[in-house]
Design a protein around this motif. Sequence first.
Motif, PDB file in Angstrom:
ATOM      1  N   GLU A 150       0.846  -1.186   0.000  1.00  0.00           N
ATOM      2  CA  GLU A 150       0.000   0.000   0.000  1.00  0.00           C
ATOM      3  C   GLU A 150       0.884   1.238   0.000  1.00  0.00           C
ATOM      4  OE1 GLU A 150      -3.867  -1.317   2.630  1.00  0.00           O
ATOM      5  OE2 GLU A 150      -2.070  -0.672   3.711  1.00  0.00           O
ATOM      6  N   ILE A 151       0.462   2.275  -0.673  1.00  0.00           N
ATOM      7  CA  ILE A 151       1.152   3.560  -0.585  1.00  0.00           C
ATOM      8  C   ILE A 151       0.776   4.183   0.753  1.00  0.00           C
ATOM      9  CG2 ILE A 151       1.391   5.879  -1.540  1.00  0.00           C
ATOM     10  CD1 ILE A 151       0.745   4.704  -4.288  1.00  0.00           C
ATOM     11  N   ARG A 152       1.788   4.497   1.579  1.00  0.00           N
ATOM     12  CA  ARG A 152       1.522   4.997   2.917  1.00  0.00           C
ATOM     13  C   ARG A 152       1.982   6.444   3.140  1.00  0.00           C
ATOM     14  NH1 ARG A 152       0.768   1.026   6.700  1.00  0.00           N
ATOM     15  NH2 ARG A 152       0.188   2.823   7.998  1.00  0.00           N
ATOM     16  N   ARG A 153       3.004   6.872   2.444  1.00  0.00           N
ATOM     17  CA  ARG A 153       3.513   8.225   2.625  1.00  0.00           C
ATOM     18  C   ARG A 153       4.129   8.732   1.326  1.00  0.00           C
ATOM     19  NH1 ARG A 153       1.172   7.759   6.727  1.00  0.00           N
ATOM     20  NH2 ARG A 153       1.777   8.399   8.846  1.00  0.00           N
ATOM     21  N   LEU A 154       4.308  10.047   1.248  1.00  0.00           N
ATOM     22  CA  LEU A 154       5.045  10.692   0.169  1.00  0.00           C
ATOM     23  C   LEU A 154       6.125  11.519   0.840  1.00  0.00           C
ATOM     24  CD1 LEU A 154       5.167  11.229  -2.905  1.00  0.00           C
ATOM     25  CD2 LEU A 154       3.585  13.127  -2.552  1.00  0.00           C
ATOM     26  N   LEU A 188      -6.092   8.380  -7.350  1.00  0.00           N
ATOM     27  CA  LEU A 188      -4.780   8.955  -7.069  1.00  0.00           C
ATOM     28  C   LEU A 188      -4.345   9.915  -8.170  1.00  0.00           C
ATOM     29  CD1 LEU A 188      -2.148   8.673  -5.180  1.00  0.00           C
ATOM     30  CD2 LEU A 188      -1.316   7.185  -6.994  1.00  0.00           C
ATOM     31  N   GLU A 189      -4.479   9.479  -9.432  1.00  0.00           N
ATOM     32  CA  GLU A 189      -3.968  10.275 -10.535  1.00  0.00           C
ATOM     33  C   GLU A 189      -4.715  11.592 -10.701  1.00  0.00           C
ATOM     34  OE1 GLU A 189      -4.593   7.087 -10.569  1.00  0.00           O
ATOM     35  OE2 GLU A 189      -2.988   5.954 -11.538  1.00  0.00           O
ATOM     36  N   GLY A 190      -5.858  11.751 -10.061  1.00  0.00           N
ATOM     37  CA  GLY A 190      -6.600  13.000 -10.160  1.00  0.00           C
ATOM     38  C   GLY A 190      -6.230  14.021  -9.109  1.00  0.00           C
ATOM     39  N   LEU A 191      -5.279  13.683  -8.233  1.00  0.00           N
ATOM     40  CA  LEU A 191      -4.891  14.562  -7.136  1.00  0.00           C
ATOM     41  C   LEU A 191      -3.491  15.115  -7.355  1.00  0.00           C
ATOM     42  CD1 LEU A 191      -6.067  12.252  -4.212  1.00  0.00           C
ATOM     43  CD2 LEU A 191      -7.299  14.240  -5.118  1.00  0.00           C
ATOM     44  N   GLY A 203      -3.386   9.535   7.180  1.00  0.00           N
ATOM     45  CA  GLY A 203      -3.713   8.122   7.335  1.00  0.00           C
ATOM     46  C   GLY A 203      -4.391   7.473   6.156  1.00  0.00           C
ATOM     47  N   TRP A 204      -4.599   8.191   5.058  1.00  0.00           N
ATOM     48  CA  TRP A 204      -5.132   7.563   3.855  1.00  0.00           C
ATOM     49  C   TRP A 204      -4.099   6.608   3.287  1.00  0.00           C
ATOM     50  CZ3 TRP A 204      -9.481   9.769   0.658  1.00  0.00           C
ATOM     51  CH2 TRP A 204     -10.275  10.658   1.387  1.00  0.00           C
ATOM     52  N   ARG A 205      -4.560   5.635   2.499  1.00  0.00           N
ATOM     53  CA  ARG A 205      -3.654   4.646   1.916  1.00  0.00           C
ATOM     54  C   ARG A 205      -3.951   4.453   0.431  1.00  0.00           C
ATOM     55  NH1 ARG A 205      -3.264  -0.232   6.460  1.00  0.00           N
ATOM     56  NH2 ARG A 205      -2.921   1.124   8.269  1.00  0.00           N
ATOM     57  N   GLY A 206      -2.893   4.286  -0.326  1.00  0.00           N
ATOM     58  CA  GLY A 206      -3.048   4.011  -1.748  1.00  0.00           C
ATOM     59  C   GLY A 206      -3.200   2.523  -1.984  1.00  0.00           C
ATOM     60  N   ARG A 207      -4.266   2.146  -2.698  1.00  0.00           N
ATOM     61  CA  ARG A 207      -4.551   0.738  -2.974  1.00  0.00           C
ATOM     62  C   ARG A 207      -4.910   0.555  -4.446  1.00  0.00           C
ATOM     63  NH1 ARG A 207      -8.205  -1.464   2.144  1.00  0.00           N
ATOM     64  NH2 ARG A 207      -6.481  -1.626   3.615  1.00  0.00           N
ATOM     65  N   PRO A 208      -4.736  -0.658  -4.954  1.00  0.00           N
ATOM     66  CA  PRO A 208      -5.117  -0.896  -6.357  1.00  0.00           C
ATOM     67  C   PRO A 208      -6.625  -0.887  -6.523  1.00  0.00           C
ATOM     68  CG  PRO A 208      -4.465  -2.949  -5.305  1.00  0.00           C
ATOM     69  CD  PRO A 208      -4.183  -1.867  -4.313  1.00  0.00           C
ATOM     70  N   SER A 211      -9.680   1.125 -11.700  1.00  0.00           N
ATOM     71  CA  SER A 211      -9.323   2.343 -12.427  1.00  0.00           C
ATOM     72  C   SER A 211      -7.833   2.652 -12.377  1.00  0.00           C
ATOM     73  CB  SER A 211     -10.102   3.530 -11.865  1.00  0.00           C
ATOM     74  OG  SER A 211      -9.794   3.723 -10.491  1.00  0.00           O
ATOM     75  N   GLY A 212      -7.054   1.902 -11.617  1.00  0.00           N
ATOM     76  CA  GLY A 212      -5.612   2.133 -11.499  1.00  0.00           C
ATOM     77  C   GLY A 212      -5.164   2.137 -10.056  1.00  0.00           C
ATOM     78  N   CYS A 213      -5.372   3.261  -9.344  1.00  0.00           N
ATOM     79  CA  CYS A 213      -5.002   3.348  -7.928  1.00  0.00           C
ATOM     80  C   CYS A 213      -5.875   4.403  -7.279  1.00  0.00           C
ATOM     81  CB  CYS A 213      -3.528   3.721  -7.788  1.00  0.00           C
ATOM     82  SG  CYS A 213      -2.994   3.954  -6.061  1.00  0.00           S
ATOM     83  N   VAL A 214      -6.319   4.126  -6.067  1.00  0.00           N
ATOM     84  CA  VAL A 214      -7.136   5.088  -5.326  1.00  0.00           C
ATOM     85  C   VAL A 214      -6.546   5.296  -3.941  1.00  0.00           C
ATOM     86  CG1 VAL A 214      -9.286   4.604  -6.558  1.00  0.00           C
ATOM     87  CG2 VAL A 214      -8.669   3.243  -4.536  1.00  0.00           C
ATOM     88  N   LEU A 215      -6.825   6.451  -3.373  1.00  0.00           N
ATOM     89  CA  LEU A 215      -6.519   6.710  -1.972  1.00  0.00           C
ATOM     90  C   LEU A 215      -7.778   6.441  -1.167  1.00  0.00           C
ATOM     91  CD1 LEU A 215      -4.308   9.948  -1.927  1.00  0.00           C
ATOM     92  CD2 LEU A 215      -3.604   7.556  -1.771  1.00  0.00           C
ATOM     93  N   VAL A 216      -7.616   5.632  -0.126  1.00  0.00           N
ATOM     94  CA  VAL A 216      -8.743   5.191   0.693  1.00  0.00           C
ATOM     95  C   VAL A 216      -8.634   5.854   2.066  1.00  0.00           C
ATOM     96  CG1 VAL A 216      -9.900   3.178   1.660  1.00  0.00           C
ATOM     97  CG2 VAL A 216      -8.691   2.994  -0.525  1.00  0.00           C
ATOM     98  N   PRO A 217      -9.725   6.445   2.579  1.00  0.00           N
ATOM     99  CA  PRO A 217      -9.667   7.109   3.875  1.00  0.00           C
ATOM    100  C   PRO A 217      -9.533   6.103   5.014  1.00  0.00           C
ATOM    101  CG  PRO A 217     -11.919   7.074   3.052  1.00  0.00           C
ATOM    102  CD  PRO A 217     -11.059   6.549   1.946  1.00  0.00           C
ATOM    103  N   PRO A 218      -9.019   6.539   6.157  1.00  0.00           N
ATOM    104  CA  PRO A 218      -8.769   5.608   7.279  1.00  0.00           C
ATOM    105  C   PRO A 218     -10.018   4.859   7.727  1.00  0.00           C
ATOM    106  CG  PRO A 218      -7.713   7.733   7.693  1.00  0.00           C
ATOM    107  CD  PRO A 218      -8.545   7.901   6.467  1.00  0.00           C
ATOM    108  N   GLU A 219     -11.166   5.501   7.708  1.00  0.00           N
ATOM    109  CA  GLU A 219     -12.370   4.832   8.208  1.00  0.00           C
ATOM    110  C   GLU A 219     -12.806   3.665   7.332  1.00  0.00           C
ATOM    111  OE1 GLU A 219     -13.657   8.726   6.112  1.00  0.00           O
ATOM    112  OE2 GLU A 219     -12.093   8.056   7.504  1.00  0.00           O
ATOM    113  N   ALA A 220     -12.235   3.554   6.130  1.00  0.00           N
ATOM    114  CA  ALA A 220     -12.627   2.458   5.237  1.00  0.00           C
ATOM    115  C   ALA A 220     -11.970   1.149   5.630  1.00  0.00           C
ATOM    116  CB  ALA A 220     -12.267   2.798   3.786  1.00  0.00           C
ATOM    117  N   PHE A 221     -10.897   1.181   6.418  1.00  0.00           N
ATOM    118  CA  PHE A 221     -10.212  -0.063   6.772  1.00  0.00           C
ATOM    119  C   PHE A 221      -9.939  -0.200   8.256  1.00  0.00           C
ATOM    120  CE2 PHE A 221      -7.149   3.036   5.070  1.00  0.00           C
ATOM    121  CZ  PHE A 221      -6.325   3.249   6.165  1.00  0.00           C
TER     122      PHE A 221
END
Length: 222
Positions: A150-154, A188-191, A203-208, A211-221
């Motif tokens: 998962e993408i966790r930080r930049l 992800l690519e739209g941000l 705390g959002w995470r990048g997941r497959p 559509s490619g890749c999305v950032l998912v908010p913490p409350e989703a997991f």
Amino acid sequence: MSPDAFSLLCWRRLGPADRDRIFALHLRAIQGMGPDQVRPESLEFFEALLDGAGRIIGACDPDGALVAYGVLQDGPDPGTRPDLWLGWPFDARIQKLAGSSVAAEYRGQRLQRELIRRRVALADPDAYLYATAAPSNPASWRSLLGEGFEIRRLRRVYQDTLRYLLARRAGPRAEPAAPAAGDGALRLEGLSLDEQDRLLSCGWRGRPAPSGCVLVPPEAFE
């Protein structure tokens, strides 16, 4: 290259005698790529890994030529601290997928994905695994996402170059479920990178996703 060339590859753990071949493949693979896309490594980097600082797995063709390798490094790089950034236990066993290369004639055969799978299998079973990938190198981070990272930080690392920090645990692990509609996921690519950085820091995470890749908010997991 014949269609069954991939199946004829011989995989093995590489040793000190392979040092020069590994370095030569690395130099060929990064030709034309700047530090904003890939991190150039020194001969000494590979020498240290082969001397016990990690493990390198490689694939050779039927003639014995090295056509791919992947690095599993023990401990984090200086300047990258996933244990602090991600709140990992202070005594966590950390290993890094620290780069890989594939010969030009073998690209497009999903060897990068295979190198990730084999390094995850090679890691200590209780290890916390991480990797870095440039936002401008989507082939790299998409391959990692496809193998349970998962993408966790930049972060700005490696002489102030921008990298995603991706993480997962070692051992067998199902890939994260694709986010459901309405869970607040953002493509992800739209941000912008600044907005990605802000969300990942919250705390959002990048997941497959399809559509490619999305950032998912913490409350989703959580």
